[in-house]
Design a protein around this motif. Sequence first.
Motif, PDB file in Angstrom:
ATOM      1  N   THR A  46      29.135  14.862  -6.724  1.00 50.56           N
ATOM      2  CA  THR A  46      30.195  15.852  -6.563  1.00 50.56           C
ATOM      3  C   THR A  46      31.501  15.352  -7.187  1.00 50.56           C
ATOM      4  OG1 THR A  46      29.163  16.624  -4.512  1.00 50.56           O
ATOM      5  CG2 THR A  46      31.469  17.256  -4.892  1.00 50.56           C
ATOM      6  N   ASN A  47      31.836  14.101  -6.925  1.00 55.36           N
ATOM      7  CA  ASN A  47      33.071  13.530  -7.493  1.00 55.36           C
ATOM      8  C   ASN A  47      33.028  13.516  -9.014  1.00 55.36           C
ATOM      9  OD1 ASN A  47      34.212  13.051  -4.987  1.00 55.36           O
ATOM     10  ND2 ASN A  47      33.553  10.925  -4.903  1.00 55.36           N
ATOM     11  N   LEU A  48      31.869  13.223  -9.568  1.00 60.94           N
ATOM     12  CA  LEU A  48      31.736  13.134 -11.017  1.00 60.94           C
ATOM     13  C   LEU A  48      31.797  14.508 -11.683  1.00 60.94           C
ATOM     14  CD1 LEU A  48      31.269  11.177 -13.352  1.00 60.94           C
ATOM     15  CD2 LEU A  48      28.826  11.502 -13.036  1.00 60.94           C
ATOM     16  N   LEU A  49      31.215  15.518 -11.052  1.00 58.98           N
ATOM     17  CA  LEU A  49      31.101  16.834 -11.672  1.00 58.98           C
ATOM     18  C   LEU A  49      32.223  17.802 -11.285  1.00 58.98           C
ATOM     19  CD1 LEU A  49      27.226  17.297 -11.359  1.00 58.98           C
ATOM     20  CD2 LEU A  49      28.555  16.534 -13.347  1.00 58.98           C
ATOM     21  N   THR A  50      33.111  17.384 -10.389  1.00 62.38           N
ATOM     22  CA  THR A  50      34.217  18.233  -9.967  1.00 62.38           C
ATOM     23  C   THR A  50      35.443  17.935 -10.821  1.00 62.38           C
ATOM     24  OG1 THR A  50      33.394  18.333  -7.702  1.00 62.38           O
ATOM     25  CG2 THR A  50      35.722  18.865  -8.042  1.00 62.38           C
ATOM     26  N   SER A  51      36.024  18.964 -11.383  1.00 66.28           N
ATOM     27  CA  SER A  51      37.216  18.807 -12.208  1.00 66.28           C
ATOM     28  C   SER A  51      38.439  18.655 -11.310  1.00 66.28           C
ATOM     29  CB  SER A  51      37.371  20.039 -13.108  1.00 66.28           C
ATOM     30  OG  SER A  51      38.546  19.942 -13.858  1.00 66.28           O
ATOM     31  N   PHE A  52      39.203  17.615 -11.561  1.00 62.78           N
ATOM     32  CA  PHE A  52      40.447  17.385 -10.822  1.00 62.78           C
ATOM     33  C   PHE A  52      41.596  18.142 -11.482  1.00 62.78           C
ATOM     34  CE2 PHE A  52      44.291  14.879  -9.905  1.00 62.78           C
ATOM     35  CZ  PHE A  52      44.287  14.948  -8.526  1.00 62.78           C
ATOM     36  N   ASP A  53      41.663  18.030 -12.769  1.00 61.61           N
ATOM     37  CA  ASP A  53      42.610  18.795 -13.578  1.00 61.61           C
ATOM     38  C   ASP A  53      41.983  18.958 -14.954  1.00 61.61           C
ATOM     39  OD1 ASP A  53      43.078  16.368 -14.959  1.00 61.61           O
ATOM     40  OD2 ASP A  53      44.901  15.938 -13.846  1.00 61.61           O
ATOM     41  N   GLU A  54      42.759  19.411 -15.916  1.00 68.01           N
ATOM     42  CA  GLU A  54      42.190  19.697 -17.240  1.00 68.01           C
ATOM     43  C   GLU A  54      41.769  18.441 -18.001  1.00 68.01           C
ATOM     44  OE1 GLU A  54      46.506  19.566 -17.026  1.00 68.01           O
ATOM     45  OE2 GLU A  54      45.179  21.112 -16.269  1.00 68.01           O
ATOM     46  N   ARG A  55      42.215  17.260 -17.548  1.00 62.96           N
ATOM     47  CA  ARG A  55      41.906  16.026 -18.275  1.00 62.96           C
ATOM     48  C   ARG A  55      40.889  15.121 -17.589  1.00 62.96           C
ATOM     49  NH1 ARG A  55      47.701  14.081 -17.786  1.00 62.96           N
ATOM     50  NH2 ARG A  55      46.518  13.505 -16.094  1.00 62.96           N
ATOM     51  N   GLN A  56      40.723  15.256 -16.288  1.00 65.88           N
ATOM     52  CA  GLN A  56      39.914  14.264 -15.585  1.00 65.88           C
ATOM     53  C   GLN A  56      39.097  14.867 -14.443  1.00 65.88           C
ATOM     54  OE1 GLN A  56      42.479  11.247 -13.903  1.00 65.88           O
ATOM     55  NE2 GLN A  56      43.893  12.725 -13.076  1.00 65.88           N
ATOM     56  N   SER A  57      38.037  14.151 -14.098  1.00 65.85           N
ATOM     57  CA  SER A  57      37.191  14.544 -12.975  1.00 65.85           C
ATOM     58  C   SER A  57      37.789  13.988 -11.682  1.00 65.85           C
ATOM     59  CB  SER A  57      35.777  13.998 -13.167  1.00 65.85           C
ATOM     60  OG  SER A  57      35.765  12.585 -13.026  1.00 65.85           O
ATOM     61  N   LEU A  58      37.237  14.409 -10.577  1.00 57.56           N
ATOM     62  CA  LEU A  58      37.665  13.882  -9.283  1.00 57.56           C
ATOM     63  C   LEU A  58      37.395  12.380  -9.220  1.00 57.56           C
ATOM     64  CD1 LEU A  58      38.796  14.240  -6.468  1.00 57.56           C
ATOM     65  CD2 LEU A  58      36.575  15.124  -5.729  1.00 57.56           C
ATOM     66  N   ALA A  59      36.275  11.939  -9.792  1.00 55.35           N
ATOM     67  CA  ALA A  59      35.956  10.505  -9.824  1.00 55.35           C
ATOM     68  C   ALA A  59      37.043   9.730 -10.577  1.00 55.35           C
ATOM     69  CB  ALA A  59      34.592  10.276 -10.457  1.00 55.35           C
ATOM     70  N   ASP A  60      37.530  10.294 -11.675  1.00 57.42           N
ATOM     71  CA  ASP A  60      38.606   9.649 -12.435  1.00 57.42           C
ATOM     72  C   ASP A  60      39.881   9.555 -11.595  1.00 57.42           C
ATOM     73  OD1 ASP A  60      36.949   9.461 -14.694  1.00 57.42           O
ATOM     74  OD2 ASP A  60      37.632  11.403 -15.467  1.00 57.42           O
ATOM     75  N   ALA A  61      40.186  10.619 -10.875  1.00 49.79           N
ATOM     76  CA  ALA A  61      41.381  10.635 -10.028  1.00 49.79           C
ATOM     77  C   ALA A  61      41.261   9.598  -8.907  1.00 49.79           C
ATOM     78  CB  ALA A  61      41.603  12.027  -9.446  1.00 49.79           C
ATOM     79  N   LEU A  62      40.073   9.453  -8.354  1.00 51.11           N
ATOM     80  CA  LEU A  62      39.853   8.442  -7.311  1.00 51.11           C
ATOM     81  C   LEU A  62      40.064   7.039  -7.864  1.00 51.11           C
ATOM     82  CD1 LEU A  62      36.711  10.013  -5.631  1.00 51.11           C
ATOM     83  CD2 LEU A  62      38.978   9.777  -4.593  1.00 51.11           C
ATOM     84  N   THR A  63      39.605   6.816  -9.086  1.00 47.03           N
ATOM     85  CA  THR A  63      39.802   5.521  -9.735  1.00 47.03           C
ATOM     86  C   THR A  63      41.288   5.264  -9.954  1.00 47.03           C
ATOM     87  OG1 THR A  63      37.652   5.704 -10.830  1.00 47.03           O
ATOM     88  CG2 THR A  63      39.222   4.139 -11.767  1.00 47.03           C
ATOM     89  N   SER A  64      42.006   6.273 -10.426  1.00 47.58           N
ATOM     90  CA  SER A  64      43.449   6.134 -10.631  1.00 47.58           C
ATOM     91  C   SER A  64      44.156   5.805  -9.322  1.00 47.58           C
ATOM     92  CB  SER A  64      44.036   7.424 -11.210  1.00 47.58           C
ATOM     93  OG  SER A  64      43.527   7.669 -12.489  1.00 47.58           O
ATOM     94  N   ARG A  65      43.779   6.484  -8.252  1.00 51.90           N
ATOM     95  CA  ARG A  65      44.399   6.239  -6.951  1.00 51.90           C
ATOM     96  C   ARG A  65      44.149   4.795  -6.501  1.00 51.90           C
ATOM     97  NH1 ARG A  65      42.188   9.225  -1.687  1.00 51.90           N
ATOM     98  NH2 ARG A  65      40.485   7.795  -2.176  1.00 51.90           N
TER      99      ARG A  65
END
Length: 152
Positions: free
Chosen positions: A64-83
Amino acid sequence: MKLAEALIIRTDYQKKVEQLRNRLFQNVRVQDGDQPSEDPKVIMEELTDLLKKLKSLIRHINRTNLLTSFDERQSLADALTSREIIGQERKIYSELLEQANVRIDRYSRTEIKYVTTINVKEAQKHVDDLSQQYRLLDMKIQELNWKTDLME
């Protein structure tokens, strides 16, 4: 089920695994002639079943984290990594500030004098900025978690 609910269940499962681990360790050895308070085999079976459920749940969460879009540039998984990275950087700089602010009293001129090698004010501003970035990103992640359905 929403992603946020799955995350809560994952936490519950992880706590239960730890409890089962402790119970298992407490009952694996007894004094000769005594009986364990619980059968280790039963605990082991319960632990194995729970770990299978936890594995499946984590797979669904990760998918779900990988396939969910967080914004136009990144997935939710990417946002979690950034956090996570922002949180690590904030922690390091906070610890750095603690070290920089340690006061070592000198009792005579012959004792070694220590000086701070960073600009404490700038470092504190950086920590404050990182804290704000973390909070804003975390709020968006939490909001998305409650809006997103868990993927199978």
